[in-house]
Enzyme design. Structure first.
Site, PDB file in Angstrom:
ATOM      1  N   ASP A  22       0.827  -1.201   0.000  1.00 44.78           N
ATOM      2  CA  ASP A  22       0.000   0.000   0.000  1.00 44.78           C
ATOM      3  C   ASP A  22       0.866   1.258   0.000  1.00 44.78           C
ATOM      4  O   ASP A  22       1.867   1.326   0.719  1.00 44.78           O
ATOM      5  CB  ASP A  22      -0.896  -0.014   1.248  1.00 44.78           C
ATOM      6  CG  ASP A  22      -2.061   0.945   1.133  1.00 44.78           C
ATOM      7  OD1 ASP A  22      -2.356   1.399   0.012  1.00 44.78           O
ATOM      8  OD2 ASP A  22      -2.671   1.243   2.169  1.00 44.78           O
ATOM      9  N   GLY A  23       0.473   2.223  -0.789  1.00 45.25           N
ATOM     10  CA  GLY A  23       1.120   3.537  -0.747  1.00 45.25           C
ATOM     11  C   GLY A  23       1.904   3.917  -1.980  1.00 45.25           C
ATOM     12  O   GLY A  23       2.566   4.966  -1.991  1.00 45.25           O
ATOM     13  N   TRP A  27       3.212   7.716  -2.621  1.00 46.70           N
ATOM     14  CA  TRP A  27       4.662   7.919  -2.761  1.00 46.70           C
ATOM     15  C   TRP A  27       4.951   8.761  -4.004  1.00 46.70           C
ATOM     16  O   TRP A  27       5.769   9.691  -3.961  1.00 46.70           O
ATOM     17  CB  TRP A  27       5.343   6.568  -2.846  1.00 46.70           C
ATOM     18  CG  TRP A  27       6.838   6.587  -2.903  1.00 46.70           C
ATOM     19  CD1 TRP A  27       7.711   6.519  -1.853  1.00 46.70           C
ATOM     20  CD2 TRP A  27       7.661   6.661  -4.082  1.00 46.70           C
ATOM     21  NE1 TRP A  27       9.017   6.549  -2.297  1.00 46.70           N
ATOM     22  CE2 TRP A  27       9.012   6.642  -3.665  1.00 46.70           C
ATOM     23  CE3 TRP A  27       7.382   6.749  -5.439  1.00 46.70           C
ATOM     24  CZ2 TRP A  27      10.085   6.700  -4.567  1.00 46.70           C
ATOM     25  CZ3 TRP A  27       8.444   6.813  -6.343  1.00 46.70           C
ATOM     26  CH2 TRP A  27       9.766   6.790  -5.910  1.00 46.70           C
ATOM     27  N   ARG A  35       1.199   8.388 -10.853  1.00 46.33           N
ATOM     28  CA  ARG A  35       1.003   7.224  -9.998  1.00 46.33           C
ATOM     29  C   ARG A  35       1.760   6.010 -10.519  1.00 46.33           C
ATOM     30  O   ARG A  35       2.222   5.166  -9.738  1.00 46.33           O
ATOM     31  CB  ARG A  35      -0.498   6.893  -9.895  1.00 46.33           C
ATOM     32  CG  ARG A  35      -1.283   7.891  -9.069  1.00 46.33           C
ATOM     33  CD  ARG A  35      -2.764   7.540  -9.075  1.00 46.33           C
ATOM     34  NE  ARG A  35      -3.017   6.229  -8.504  1.00 46.33           N
ATOM     35  CZ  ARG A  35      -3.174   5.986  -7.197  1.00 46.33           C
ATOM     36  NH1 ARG A  35      -3.090   6.982  -6.324  1.00 46.33           N
ATOM     37  NH2 ARG A  35      -3.418   4.762  -6.763  1.00 46.33           N
ATOM     38  N   HIS A  39       4.207   2.656  -8.808  1.00 47.32           N
ATOM     39  CA  HIS A  39       4.154   1.203  -9.017  1.00 47.32           C
ATOM     40  C   HIS A  39       5.524   0.671  -9.443  1.00 47.32           C
ATOM     41  O   HIS A  39       5.928  -0.425  -9.032  1.00 47.32           O
ATOM     42  CB  HIS A  39       3.102   0.870 -10.077  1.00 47.32           C
ATOM     43  CG  HIS A  39       1.704   1.220  -9.658  1.00 47.32           C
ATOM     44  ND1 HIS A  39       1.134   0.740  -8.500  1.00 47.32           N
ATOM     45  CD2 HIS A  39       0.766   2.016 -10.237  1.00 47.32           C
ATOM     46  CE1 HIS A  39      -0.094   1.215  -8.380  1.00 47.32           C
ATOM     47  NE2 HIS A  39      -0.336   1.988  -9.426  1.00 47.32           N
ATOM     48  N   ARG A  73     -10.317   1.813 -10.575  1.00 46.81           N
ATOM     49  CA  ARG A  73      -9.370   2.905 -10.818  1.00 46.81           C
ATOM     50  C   ARG A  73      -9.485   3.397 -12.258  1.00 46.81           C
ATOM     51  O   ARG A  73     -10.201   2.808 -13.071  1.00 46.81           O
ATOM     52  CB  ARG A  73      -7.949   2.429 -10.509  1.00 46.81           C
ATOM     53  CG  ARG A  73      -7.749   2.079  -9.039  1.00 46.81           C
ATOM     54  CD  ARG A  73      -6.313   1.755  -8.712  1.00 46.81           C
ATOM     55  NE  ARG A  73      -6.146   1.463  -7.296  1.00 46.81           N
ATOM     56  CZ  ARG A  73      -4.979   1.233  -6.722  1.00 46.81           C
ATOM     57  NH1 ARG A  73      -3.859   1.251  -7.441  1.00 46.81           N
ATOM     58  NH2 ARG A  73      -4.912   0.974  -5.423  1.00 46.81           N
ATOM     59  N   LEU A 135      11.287 -21.013  -1.943  1.00 52.91           N
ATOM     60  CA  LEU A 135      10.279 -20.034  -1.537  1.00 52.91           C
ATOM     61  C   LEU A 135       9.082 -20.150  -2.463  1.00 52.91           C
ATOM     62  O   LEU A 135       9.235 -20.243  -3.688  1.00 52.91           O
ATOM     63  CB  LEU A 135      10.842 -18.606  -1.597  1.00 52.91           C
ATOM     64  CG  LEU A 135       9.839 -17.461  -1.383  1.00 52.91           C
ATOM     65  CD1 LEU A 135       9.314 -17.467   0.055  1.00 52.91           C
ATOM     66  CD2 LEU A 135      10.469 -16.102  -1.702  1.00 52.91           C
ATOM     67  N   LEU A 193      -7.422  -5.132   6.618  1.00 52.64           N
ATOM     68  CA  LEU A 193      -7.072  -6.228   5.729  1.00 52.64           C
ATOM     69  C   LEU A 193      -7.468  -5.960   4.280  1.00 52.64           C
ATOM     70  O   LEU A 193      -6.868  -6.519   3.363  1.00 52.64           O
ATOM     71  CB  LEU A 193      -7.760  -7.516   6.198  1.00 52.64           C
ATOM     72  CG  LEU A 193      -7.005  -8.377   7.200  1.00 52.64           C
ATOM     73  CD1 LEU A 193      -7.877  -9.534   7.657  1.00 52.64           C
ATOM     74  CD2 LEU A 193      -5.715  -8.906   6.596  1.00 52.64           C
TER      75      LEU A 193
END
Length: 244
Positions: A22-23, A27, A35, A39, A73, A135, A193
């Site tokens: 988030d953010g 930023w 924007r 990303h 969006r 992972l 959440l």
């Protein structure tokens, strides 16, 4: 920069970490940038964090990359995010494969709004990395937890009611072998959440670093793990108290 693990008990790292990225937009706005620049910066933060997870020995990371609500969006941002996720796969999958990362995707992939080429690249990435074990990296893409639970219930709708239990519902989720989440990290100062892993995070610990996602990195992940290890996870059991 070398990751300082001196504060971490490597025998007690969380098995599964969920990331709410988030953010990115804020930023970029703070820097007078579009924007989309946020990303791009967020991508670097994500993969630096993934490398930190590998160093720590974390086995599962689920990153919330595109929610079912993100379609609201602007058309320009949605189009960029579709392109960005495709480009990210093409640029990153070989490196992740070399690092022993298994790539998985959780979400409504049948949604006709997702370009067919995106679906094809996701399937290719899963096939390429399916045998890796260092992972498990899950991209929650076009993901909403309520939708996931509803779709799981639909898959079980024709079953004998007596055969439906928590394990059966888990097997009907997007990623059947995904373990419960131990730690959820949400950047940017928000404390919710937002429809992310509701089923899997029943006993998760939460960590809110208060920074925007592009400023998060592997060192921030270590801070989160240190905080996680300082908590007493009782899973509903009574607190141990010294006898009088």
């Amino acid at each position: 920069m070398t990751l300082d693990l001196s504060r971490v008990d490597l025998a007690r790292v969380p098995s599964h970490v969920g990331l709410i990225l988030d953010g990115n937009g804020r930023w970029a706005n703070q820097r007078g940038l579009p924007r989309t620049a946020g990303h791009l910066a967020g991508e670097h933060a994500l993969f630096d964090t993934v490398e930190g997870a590998l160093e720590l020995g974390i086995k599962w990371v689920t990153a919330f990359t595109f929610s079912t609500e993100n379609w609201s969006r602007s058309d320009e941002e949605v189009e960029f995010l579709m392109w960005f996720n495709e480009d990210l796969l093409l640029r990153r999958r070989d490196d992740l494969h070399r690092q022993g990362v298994r790539m998985l995707f959780a979400g409504d992939m049948a949604d006709p709004r997702i370009p067919e080429r995106n679906r094809a690249h996701m399937a290719e990435a899963e096939d390429l990395t399916g045998g890796n074990t260092d992972l498990n990296l899950v991209f929650a893409f076009n993901y909403g937890s309520r939708r996931e639970i509803v779709e799981a219930a639909r898959r079980l709708a024709g079953s004998d009611p007596g055969s439906i239990d928590e394990a059966a519902l888990q097997r009907a989720m997007y990623v059947p072998d995904m373990p419960d989440v131990d730690l959820i990290i949400r950047s940017s100062g928000e404390h919710r959440l937002s429809n992310f892993l509701l089923w899997q995070s029943a006993y998760a610990e939460f960590y809110f670093p208060g920074i925007l996602w592009p400023d998060f990195d592997r060192h921030s992940l270590v801070d989160a793990v240190v905080e996680y290890q300082a908590r007493d996870r009782r899973f509903g059991a009574a607190e141990d108290r010294p006898s009088d």
